[in-house]
Design a protein around this motif. Structure first.
Motif, short mmCIF file in Angstrom:
data_model
loop_
_atom_site.label_atom_id
_atom_site.label_comp_id
_atom_site.label_asym_id
_atom_site.label_seq_id
_atom_site.Cartn_x
_atom_site.Cartn_y
_atom_site.Cartn_z
N HIS A 198 31.11 43.94 -24.79
CA HIS A 198 31.83 43.23 -25.86
C HIS A 198 30.88 42.42 -26.74
CE1 HIS A 198 31.74 39.24 -23.87
NE2 HIS A 198 31.91 39.91 -22.74
N TYR A 199 29.65 42.17 -26.26
CA TYR A 199 28.67 41.47 -27.10
C TYR A 199 28.12 42.37 -28.21
CZ TYR A 199 28.23 36.91 -24.97
OH TYR A 199 28.49 35.62 -24.58
N PHE A 200 28.32 43.67 -28.05
CA PHE A 200 27.85 44.62 -29.05
C PHE A 200 28.42 44.34 -30.43
CE2 PHE A 200 26.56 49.25 -29.64
CZ PHE A 200 25.25 49.01 -29.28
N ASP A 201 29.63 43.79 -30.45
CA ASP A 201 30.33 43.56 -31.72
C ASP A 201 30.22 42.12 -32.23
OD1 ASP A 201 31.29 46.23 -31.73
OD2 ASP A 201 32.83 45.67 -30.28
N ARG A 202 29.38 41.31 -31.58
CA ARG A 202 29.19 39.94 -32.05
C ARG A 202 28.55 39.95 -33.44
NH1 ARG A 202 29.63 35.62 -28.30
NH2 ARG A 202 31.28 36.29 -26.88
N PRO A 203 29.03 39.11 -34.36
CA PRO A 203 28.47 39.09 -35.72
C PRO A 203 27.08 38.47 -35.77
CG PRO A 203 30.09 37.34 -35.47
CD PRO A 203 30.16 38.17 -34.21
N ILE A 204 26.25 38.96 -36.68
CA ILE A 204 24.93 38.38 -36.92
C ILE A 204 25.12 37.07 -37.68
CG2 ILE A 204 22.71 38.69 -38.06
CD1 ILE A 204 23.20 40.48 -35.61
N LEU A 205 24.52 35.99 -37.17
CA LEU A 205 24.71 34.66 -37.75
C LEU A 205 23.44 34.12 -38.42
CD1 LEU A 205 26.86 33.04 -34.91
CD2 LEU A 205 27.64 34.11 -37.03
N GLN A 206 22.40 34.94 -38.48
CA GLN A 206 21.17 34.53 -39.15
C GLN A 206 21.16 35.09 -40.58
OE1 GLN A 206 19.38 32.36 -37.82
NE2 GLN A 206 19.59 32.55 -35.60
N ASP A 207 20.29 34.53 -41.41
CA ASP A 207 20.18 35.01 -42.78
C ASP A 207 18.71 35.00 -43.21
OD1 ASP A 207 19.56 32.34 -43.31
OD2 ASP A 207 21.58 31.86 -44.00
N ALA A 208 18.46 35.30 -44.46
CA ALA A 208 17.08 35.40 -44.95
C ALA A 208 16.35 34.06 -44.82
CB ALA A 208 17.08 35.86 -46.40
N ASP A 209 17.04 32.96 -45.02
CA ASP A 209 16.39 31.64 -44.93
C ASP A 209 15.98 31.32 -43.50
OD1 ASP A 209 16.61 31.17 -47.65
OD2 ASP A 209 18.55 30.17 -47.47
N SER A 210 16.87 31.56 -42.54
CA SER A 210 16.53 31.27 -41.14
C SER A 210 15.45 32.24 -40.64
CB SER A 210 17.77 31.34 -40.25
OG SER A 210 18.40 32.60 -40.34
N MET A 211 15.44 33.45 -41.19
CA MET A 211 14.39 34.40 -40.83
C MET A 211 13.03 33.90 -41.30
SD MET A 211 13.82 38.29 -42.10
CE MET A 211 13.36 37.62 -43.72
N LYS A 212 12.98 33.31 -42.49
CA LYS A 212 11.72 32.76 -42.99
C LYS A 212 11.20 31.67 -42.08
CE LYS A 212 12.62 33.76 -47.88
NZ LYS A 212 12.96 33.17 -49.21
N GLU A 213 12.09 30.84 -41.54
CA GLU A 213 11.68 29.80 -40.60
C GLU A 213 11.11 30.41 -39.33
OE1 GLU A 213 11.58 26.42 -40.96
OE2 GLU A 213 11.96 26.99 -43.05
N LEU A 214 11.75 31.46 -38.83
CA LEU A 214 11.25 32.15 -37.64
C LEU A 214 9.86 32.71 -37.88
CD1 LEU A 214 11.60 33.64 -34.86
CD2 LEU A 214 12.63 35.51 -36.17
N LEU A 215 9.64 33.29 -39.06
CA LEU A 215 8.38 33.97 -39.34
C LEU A 215 7.23 33.00 -39.63
CD1 LEU A 215 9.62 36.99 -41.48
CD2 LEU A 215 8.92 36.96 -39.08
N LYS A 216 7.52 31.71 -39.76
CA LYS A 216 6.43 30.75 -39.93
C LYS A 216 5.57 30.65 -38.67
CE LYS A 216 8.65 27.75 -43.39
NZ LYS A 216 9.24 26.40 -43.64
N ALA A 217 6.20 30.81 -37.53
CA ALA A 217 5.46 30.76 -36.25
C ALA A 217 6.22 31.58 -35.21
CB ALA A 217 5.30 29.32 -35.79
N PRO A 218 6.31 32.90 -35.39
CA PRO A 218 7.13 33.72 -34.49
C PRO A 218 6.68 33.69 -33.04
CG PRO A 218 5.76 35.10 -35.91
CD PRO A 218 5.66 33.70 -36.43
N ALA A 219 5.36 33.74 -32.80
CA ALA A 219 4.88 33.75 -31.42
C ALA A 219 5.24 32.45 -30.70
CB ALA A 219 3.37 33.97 -31.39
N LEU A 220 5.05 31.32 -31.38
CA LEU A 220 5.38 30.04 -30.78
C LEU A 220 6.87 29.96 -30.49
CD1 LEU A 220 4.40 27.27 -29.90
CD2 LEU A 220 4.81 26.44 -32.22
N TYR A 221 7.68 30.42 -31.43
CA TYR A 221 9.13 30.37 -31.24
C TYR A 221 9.54 31.25 -30.05
CZ TYR A 221 14.07 31.26 -31.96
OH TYR A 221 15.42 31.38 -31.77
N LEU A 222 9.06 32.48 -30.04
CA LEU A 222 9.47 33.40 -28.99
C LEU A 222 8.99 32.95 -27.62
CD1 LEU A 222 8.77 36.77 -30.83
CD2 LEU A 222 11.01 35.92 -30.12
#
Length: 330
Positions: A198-222
């Motif tokens: 049932h998690y397969f149908d969960r909506p994506i809640l991220q957007d281009a802005d939050s993705m940019k924040e992730l990509l500032k330091a992806p290794a540290l975040y992950l």
């Protein structure tokens, strides 16, 4: 501030891959201000930021975002491209399928499968070259990244039902124990993670802005999030990280804080293969290592770990890391 370290065997794995690519481990270590003495033991804790700096140096030196872990190099920038390709997906299932499709275009050394059967979703990974199977290390890392990115996309931790990998549990397996919210099953005939359909149908809640924040330091975040699990040991660690070592609560006070009896708290920690004393020692150790690397001061590191007597700190540090404070930074 969250204090986090990784075992030095992860550092050794990175350096071994770089050496196979013709790069000097001495030069790579020096570029990140890491002491060569850290290679004397596989259990010495390495500050997370130092490890990520080394990984970035290896990636740049090898011109390979996988740092040599995949059969064929992956050009730097691939992870960002992957994120950008998936950010317009509508559901978790859509997001994971798109990731697999894009990964198949940029790396033909992997075969990823995603299928839904009854009440369970299966995310599987295998090598496309049967004569050159993927190492257990890279399999676990790929599964962990898929899990973390999937959870990031829906802003909720996916409740995994199982994580299975081929091969016996290695001596380094404890370094992987915190990657998921449940223990890894070794000795399986498949490399896969499973979660409720049932998690397969969960909506994506991220957007281009939050993705940019992730990509500032992806290794540290992950990586900093890898250790976030719903275990009692983790919750206790986060609780006492807010305290100075001299103010760590005693066992009775801790049990009261978590609405448990002392006996129940001890038993639950034992089931997680740890004790309250070990958790306190890990927090002290990580504070000492972080300050030692950042400031180069043994005295400051001892104070951060709650020691007022140098001899006691030296003994404890040698027990925690396998080396002395001075050798650690020499």
């Amino acid at each position: 501030m969250e204090i986090s370290t990784v075992p030095s065997h992860h550092l050794l794995e990175l350096l071994s891959l770089a050496e196979r690519g013709g790069h000097s481990r001495e030069q790579l270590m020096a570029s990140c201000d890491l002491s060569y003495s850290l290679l004397e033991t596989e259990t010495a804790p390495i500050p997370l930021t130092s490890f990520i700096a080394l990984a970035n140096s290896v990636m740049i030196a090898m011109d390979d975002e996988s740092c040599g872990m995949l059969p064929k190099p992956v050009k730097p920038g691939t992870f960002a491209l992957l994120c950008q390709s998936c950010i317009d997906c509508q559901t978790l299932g859509h997001f994971l399928r798109r990731r697999i499709k894009v990964l198949s275009l940029v790396s033909d050394g992997l075969k990823l499968n995603l299928h839904r059967q009854d009440e369970t979703v299966y995310y599987e990974i295998e090598s496309t070259d049967s004569g050159n199977p993927l190492s257990q290390h890279i399999v676990i890392v790929i599964l962990a990244i898929a899990y973390k990115m999937g959870s990031w996309s829906i802003r909720e931790r996916i409740p995994l039902t199982s994580v299975s990998v081929c091969g016996a549990r290695s001596s380094q397996a404890r370094g992987y124990d915190n990657l998921f919210d449940l223990p890894i099953d070794y000795g399986s005939n498949r490399n896969q993670l499973c979660f409720p359909a049932h998690y397969f149908d969960r909506p994506i809640l991220q957007d281009a802005d939050s993705m940019k924040e992730l990509l500032k330091a992806p290794a540290l975040y992950l990586m900093s999030e890898f250790g976030v699990q719903k275990s009692l040991a983790y919750e206790i660690r986060k609780y006492i990280e807010c305290c100075s070592p001299e103010n760590f609560p005693d066992l009775d006070s801790l049990a009261t804080e978590f609405s448990l009896s002392v006996a129940t708290l001890r038993r639950r920690l034992q089931n997680e293969d740890t004790t309250y004393q070990e958790i306190k020692n890990e927090v002290r150790r990580d504070r000492a290592v972080t300050v030692l690397v950042r400031e180069g001061s043994v005295k400051a590191a001892a104070y951060a770990a709650g020691f007022t007597e140098p001899t006691s700190f030296f003994r404890a540090f040698k027990r925690w890391t396998g080396t002395t404070p001075k050798a650690y930074i020499s």
